[in-house]
Design a protein around this motif. Structure first.
Motif, PDB file in Angstrom:
ATOM      1  N   LEU A   1       0.852  -1.194   0.000  1.00  0.00           N
ATOM      2  CA  LEU A   1       0.000   0.000   0.000  1.00  0.00           C
ATOM      3  C   LEU A   1       0.887   1.243   0.000  1.00  0.00           C
ATOM      4  N   ASN A   2       0.356   2.352  -0.474  1.00  0.00           N
ATOM      5  CA  ASN A   2       1.137   3.594  -0.526  1.00  0.00           C
ATOM      6  C   ASN A   2       0.274   4.778  -0.106  1.00  0.00           C
ATOM      7  N   LEU A   3       0.775   5.573   0.825  1.00  0.00           N
ATOM      8  CA  LEU A   3       0.112   6.821   1.201  1.00  0.00           C
ATOM      9  C   LEU A   3       0.981   7.951   0.654  1.00  0.00           C
ATOM     10  N   LEU A   4       0.460   8.613  -0.368  1.00  0.00           N
ATOM     11  CA  LEU A   4       1.274   9.572  -1.113  1.00  0.00           C
ATOM     12  C   LEU A   4       1.235  10.959  -0.478  1.00  0.00           C
ATOM     13  N   ASP A   5       2.320  11.684  -0.702  1.00  0.00           N
ATOM     14  CA  ASP A   5       2.382  13.082  -0.284  1.00  0.00           C
ATOM     15  C   ASP A   5       2.061  13.230   1.205  1.00  0.00           C
ATOM     16  N   PRO A   6       2.778  12.506   2.072  1.00  0.00           N
ATOM     17  CA  PRO A   6       2.372  12.393   3.479  1.00  0.00           C
ATOM     18  C   PRO A   6       2.332  13.715   4.240  1.00  0.00           C
TER      19      PRO A   6
ATOM     20  N   LEU B   1       4.486   7.107   2.192  1.00  0.00           N
ATOM     21  CA  LEU B   1       4.590   6.097   3.250  1.00  0.00           C
ATOM     22  C   LEU B   1       4.315   4.765   2.556  1.00  0.00           C
ATOM     23  N   HIS B   2       5.256   3.869   2.627  1.00  0.00           N
ATOM     24  CA  HIS B   2       5.165   2.588   1.915  1.00  0.00           C
ATOM     25  C   HIS B   2       4.858   1.518   2.959  1.00  0.00           C
ATOM     26  N   VAL B   3       3.724   0.845   2.782  1.00  0.00           N
ATOM     27  CA  VAL B   3       3.211  -0.041   3.833  1.00  0.00           C
ATOM     28  C   VAL B   3       3.002  -1.449   3.284  1.00  0.00           C
ATOM     29  N   TYR B   4       3.391  -2.443   4.077  1.00  0.00           N
ATOM     30  CA  TYR B   4       2.998  -3.815   3.790  1.00  0.00           C
ATOM     31  C   TYR B   4       2.060  -4.274   4.904  1.00  0.00           C
ATOM     32  N   ALA B   5       0.866  -4.728   4.514  1.00  0.00           N
ATOM     33  CA  ALA B   5      -0.016  -5.418   5.467  1.00  0.00           C
ATOM     34  C   ALA B   5       0.271  -6.899   5.286  1.00  0.00           C
ATOM     35  N   ALA B   6       0.656  -7.582   6.359  1.00  0.00           N
ATOM     36  CA  ALA B   6       1.093  -8.984   6.269  1.00  0.00           C
ATOM     37  C   ALA B   6       0.160  -9.862   7.099  1.00  0.00           C
ATOM     38  N   VAL B   7      -0.312 -10.932   6.508  1.00  0.00           N
ATOM     39  CA  VAL B   7      -1.241 -11.814   7.215  1.00  0.00           C
ATOM     40  C   VAL B   7      -0.863 -13.272   6.946  1.00  0.00           C
ATOM     41  N   GLN B   8      -0.878 -14.093   7.991  1.00  0.00           N
ATOM     42  CA  GLN B   8      -0.659 -15.523   7.800  1.00  0.00           C
ATOM     43  C   GLN B   8      -1.939 -16.135   7.246  1.00  0.00           C
ATOM     44  N   VAL B   9      -1.865 -16.614   6.022  1.00  0.00           N
ATOM     45  CA  VAL B   9      -3.028 -17.249   5.366  1.00  0.00           C
ATOM     46  C   VAL B   9      -2.542 -18.492   4.618  1.00  0.00           C
ATOM     47  N   ASP B  10      -3.373 -19.525   4.615  1.00  0.00           N
ATOM     48  CA  ASP B  10      -2.956 -20.790   4.006  1.00  0.00           C
ATOM     49  C   ASP B  10      -2.755 -20.676   2.497  1.00  0.00           C
TER      50      ASP B  10
ATOM     51  N   VAL C   1      -4.048   1.332   6.117  1.00  0.00           N
ATOM     52  CA  VAL C   1      -4.702   0.549   5.059  1.00  0.00           C
ATOM     53  C   VAL C   1      -5.815   1.371   4.428  1.00  0.00           C
ATOM     54  N   ARG C   2      -6.688   1.910   5.292  1.00  0.00           N
ATOM     55  CA  ARG C   2      -7.901   2.586   4.802  1.00  0.00           C
ATOM     56  C   ARG C   2      -7.571   3.784   3.920  1.00  0.00           C
ATOM     57  N   GLU C   3      -6.504   4.522   4.301  1.00  0.00           N
ATOM     58  CA  GLU C   3      -6.212   5.764   3.580  1.00  0.00           C
ATOM     59  C   GLU C   3      -5.160   5.586   2.488  1.00  0.00           C
ATOM     60  N   SER C   4      -4.861   4.347   2.160  1.00  0.00           N
ATOM     61  CA  SER C   4      -3.893   4.127   1.078  1.00  0.00           C
ATOM     62  C   SER C   4      -4.399   4.763  -0.214  1.00  0.00           C
ATOM     63  N   ASP C   5      -3.490   5.419  -0.934  1.00  0.00           N
ATOM     64  CA  ASP C   5      -3.863   6.032  -2.212  1.00  0.00           C
ATOM     65  C   ASP C   5      -3.778   5.050  -3.369  1.00  0.00           C
ATOM     66  N   THR C   6      -3.265   3.856  -3.097  1.00  0.00           N
ATOM     67  CA  THR C   6      -3.204   2.833  -4.147  1.00  0.00           C
ATOM     68  C   THR C   6      -3.954   1.603  -3.645  1.00  0.00           C
ATOM     69  N   GLU C   7      -4.482   0.846  -4.589  1.00  0.00           N
ATOM     70  CA  GLU C   7      -5.165  -0.395  -4.209  1.00  0.00           C
ATOM     71  C   GLU C   7      -4.125  -1.401  -3.720  1.00  0.00           C
ATOM     72  N   PRO C   8      -4.492  -2.298  -2.796  1.00  0.00           N
ATOM     73  CA  PRO C   8      -3.513  -3.272  -2.285  1.00  0.00           C
ATOM     74  C   PRO C   8      -2.975  -4.155  -3.408  1.00  0.00           C
ATOM     75  N   PHE C   9      -1.652  -4.295  -3.411  1.00  0.00           N
ATOM     76  CA  PHE C   9      -1.002  -5.141  -4.429  1.00  0.00           C
ATOM     77  C   PHE C   9      -0.431  -6.367  -3.710  1.00  0.00           C
ATOM     78  N   PRO C  10      -0.924  -7.576  -4.053  1.00  0.00           N
ATOM     79  CA  PRO C  10      -0.513  -8.760  -3.277  1.00  0.00           C
ATOM     80  C   PRO C  10       0.880  -9.268  -3.613  1.00  0.00           C
ATOM     81  N   ARG C  11       1.585  -9.726  -2.584  1.00  0.00           N
ATOM     82  CA  ARG C  11       2.894 -10.370  -2.754  1.00  0.00           C
ATOM     83  C   ARG C  11       2.952 -11.544  -1.789  1.00  0.00           C
ATOM     84  N   ALA C  12       2.904 -12.744  -2.323  1.00  0.00           N
ATOM     85  CA  ALA C  12       3.002 -13.936  -1.468  1.00  0.00           C
ATOM     86  C   ALA C  12       4.476 -14.192  -1.154  1.00  0.00           C
TER      87      ALA C  12
END
Ligand code: FAD
Length: 358
Positions: free
Chosen positions: A172-177, A211-220, A246-257
């Motif tokens: 996720l990315n929050l631009l122009d913080p 602001l460059h953010v990774y939301a990380a979740v343990q999922v099968d 997460v909510r205020e991210s300016d970009t849609e979530p991009f998945p990375r397994a």
């Protein structure tokens, strides 16, 4: 002809060190240019590995000019938004730099024509013949796989395939913080932030323009697509200030397994072929070593080839004998850090880890 597959940090470092020592190589890169893909991510460059490689490449002074001031600071929160650790690591010997800037620095140190952009390798064979996506072929005297997680060179030396680690990231990315996300910028601070709870985490970096953010979740099952709403549901009960990342991210979530090769991955000497970086030892990012190791591998491979110019096999054997134990130790550390980062009592384990480091 020395062919390096992949113009990531590892491949570029190798090409540059060989070049300053009078050995020319050709780098084949699948992407069409340096800017074809966003180069997200700050990297902390370690003194003994990444920085040592930059010194060998003659680029250390230029590197000092692209480091991000204040980027070494670190904050650790729990899922309730309570700040559990705040450290200004200034002078830690691990300055932060943007991956795009570091790649640009290495690229700028190579003669025109060294990189063949848009040259995607689709097949390699034991006689070091390489086929590209456009149908053309070439044969290398020395074939070096620096082509990352899904290397097309790796099958020449090993049957290993990266395994999914049960952890998926969404970028996720929050631009122009400064003007649009001041509270989130304050939460993260000038460097890195981790907020950890059982099986979940928010990992963020301050970057020059975002602001460059990774939301990380343990999922099968590895994420191949994820929406903000699904992500927020996964962090149910977390502190609202954290959820704004997460909510205020300016970009849609991009998945990375997140995948890794087996700890201790190695291979028997195969004439004229070797691997470096993620192609050799893909691991989760929780030791903060992947980019540093790729650059160290490149520097050590270059040093071995320079020291034994008439005996490439001996040079590759020298390189691999140090590579295997080094990569195994880092991969084990990475796996252990991943486990404590997402344990039921997180962030307790990671706080204890930092306390032990002093
Ligand atoms: C979310 C995340 C965060 C990370 N954070 C850190 C960190 O903080 N610190 C750190 O040290 N490491 C970090 N890493 C790890 C680091 O990004 C990698 O270890 C590092 O980029 C490996 O470098 P490399 O040159 O081996 O491979 P890569 O950077 O993957 O480069 C490989 C290159 O090969 C090219 N390529 C691939 N296939 C082909 C093909 N078939 N033909 C031609 N070219 C091809 C690719 O386009 C790419 O340019 C992180 C990784 C992830 C996923």
């Amino acid at each position: 002809m020395i062919a390096i597959i992949g113009a990531g940090l590892g491949g570029l470092t190798l090409a540059r060190i060989l070049h300053v020592n009078g050995i020319e190589a050709v780098v084949y890169e699948a992407e069409s240019s340096l800017t074809a893909r966003t180069q997200g991510g700050m990297l902390d460059i370690h003194e003994e590995s990444g920085q040592a490689a930059l010194k060998a490449a003659g680029l250390y002074d230029d590197f000092l000019r692209i480091i991000m001031p204040g980027g070494e600071s670190m904050k650790v929160y729990d899922q309730h938004g309570v700040l559990r650790l705040s450290h200004d690591h200034e002078g830690s010997g691990r300055p932060e730099v943007h991956r795009r800037d570091l790649r640009g620095l290495l690229l700028g140190g190579l003669p025109d024509g060294t990189i063949r952009w848009g040259a995607k390798v689709v097949e390699t064979s034991a006689d070091r013949k390489v086929r590209l996506a456009d149908g053309s072929t070439f044969t290398a005297d020395l074939l070096i796989g620096a082509d990352g997680a899904w290397s097309k060179v790796r099958p020449l030396v090993s049957d290993a395939i990266p395994a999914y680690l049960g952890l998926s990231f969404a970028e996720l990315n929050l631009l122009d913080p400064e003007t649009r996300h001041q509270d989130s910028a304050d939460l993260i601070g000038g460097g890195m932030m981790m907020a950890l709870g059982a099986g979940r985490g928010l990992l963020a970096h301050r970057e020059p323009d975002r602001l460059h953010v990774y939301a990380a979740v343990q999922v099968d099952e590895p994420w191949t697509a994820i929406t903000k709403d699904d992500l927020l549901a996964g962090f149910d009960g977390w502190d609202d200030r954290l959820l704004r990342l997460v909510r205020e991210s300016d970009t849609e979530p991009f998945p990375r397994a997140i995948h890794a090769l087996p700890i201790g991955h190695q291979w028997k000497r195969i004439p004229g072929v070797t691997l470096l970086g993620d192609a050799a030892h893909l691991m989760s990012p929780f030791a903060g070593e992947g980019a540093n190791l790729a650059m160290q591998d490149a520097a050590e491979l270059a040093a071995a080839l320079i020291a034994q110019p008439d005996d490439a096999e001996a040079a590759l054997a020298t390189y691999e004998s140090a590579l295997f134990p080094r990569a195994e130790a880092a991969a084990a550390e990475s796996a252990a850090n991943l486990e404590i980062s997402f344990a039921p009592d997180a962030p307790a384990g990671i706080l204890a880890f930092f306390a032990a480091l002093g």
